[in-house]
Design a protein around this motif. Structure first.
Motif, PDB file in Angstrom:
ATOM      1  N   ARG A   1       8.368 -77.730  22.162  1.00 36.39           N
ATOM      2  CA  ARG A   1       8.690 -77.747  23.599  1.00 36.39           C
ATOM      3  C   ARG A   1       9.819 -76.782  23.917  1.00 36.39           C
ATOM      4  N   GLU A   2      10.905 -76.833  23.157  1.00 39.83           N
ATOM      5  CA  GLU A   2      12.040 -75.947  23.410  1.00 39.83           C
ATOM      6  C   GLU A   2      11.647 -74.478  23.256  1.00 39.83           C
TER       7      GLU A   2
ATOM      8  N   GLY B   1      17.217 -76.838  21.207  1.00 39.85           N
ATOM      9  CA  GLY B   1      17.920 -77.666  22.176  1.00 39.85           C
ATOM     10  C   GLY B   1      17.866 -79.125  21.789  1.00 39.85           C
TER      11      GLY B   1
ATOM     12  N   ALA C   1       9.861 -81.575  19.822  1.00 43.39           N
ATOM     13  CA  ALA C   1      10.994 -80.971  20.529  1.00 43.39           C
ATOM     14  C   ALA C   1      11.083 -79.479  20.211  1.00 43.39           C
TER      15      ALA C   1
ATOM     16  N   GLU D   1       9.691 -73.626  26.404  1.00 45.81           N
ATOM     17  CA  GLU D   1      10.545 -73.588  27.595  1.00 45.81           C
ATOM     18  C   GLU D   1      11.492 -72.387  27.587  1.00 45.81           C
ATOM     19  N   GLU D   2      12.018 -72.039  26.425  1.00 49.06           N
ATOM     20  CA  GLU D   2      13.039 -70.993  26.356  1.00 49.06           C
ATOM     21  C   GLU D   2      12.484 -69.581  26.197  1.00 49.06           C
TER      22      GLU D   2
END
Length: 167
Positions: free
Chosen positions: A65-66, A50, A62, A69-70
């Motif tokens: 984190r992505e 993302g 990132a 989160e996903e």
């Protein structure tokens, strides 16, 4: 007529208008050499990933984190290897996608955003589904050029040797 020293031009101090989207696609590989793909609600398959937060986030941060989160998969930021930058144009906007690689510590990917992704699937690289999200196809083509993945034209800049390829 004498002229004085040339005056420097006044620079505009306003920030530029946005001309690019900046994101990351994460190639997640398990111990069997399979990669993780998500089935988007529009029917395409994509890598986890993302947008990169423009205020404070590195590409590796990132990616971690992505991924969390996903999929619910957790990897430390220092386990992320950034291996390429891919540039194309979508809708008149420059799209910069960074390719990142991680090895899966767990194979239990969860659907955490069901409004976007309906399922996560571990797939052998030589058995990729036909309908790939363009940036994911472009990143995968840099990661494994031997797969002959078809994708829209893009420029790419390798950033080290692609991980997980044996190349």
């Amino acid at each position: 007529m004498a002229t004085g020293p040339a005056r420097p031009a006044t620079r505009n101090t306003r920030p530029p208008l946005a001309q690019a989207a900046f994101g990351v696609g994460v190639v997640v590989q398990d111990g069997q050499g399979r990669i993780l793909l998500g089935r988007h609600r529009d029917g395409t398959w994509e890598l986890p990933g993302g947008k990169i937060d423009p205020t404070h986030e590195s590409v590796a941060a990132a990616a971690a984190r992505e991924l969390r989160e996903e999929t619910g998969l957790r990897v430390p930021q220092d386990a992320v290897r950034v291996f390429a930058m891919v540039h194309d144009v979508a809708g008149g906007i420059n799209r910069i996608s960074m390719g990142a690689f991680v090895e899966a510590l767990s194979q239990d990917a969860e659907v955490t955003e069901p409004h976007l992704i309906s399922a996560w699937r571990w797939t052998a690289p030589h058995e990729l589904p036909g309908a790939l999200f363009d940036p994911s196809a472009q990143i995968l083509a840099v990661w494994r050029p031997d797969l002959g993945i078809r994708h829209p034209p893009a420029h790419h800049l390798p950033i080290g040797r692609p991980a997980g390829t044996g190349l």
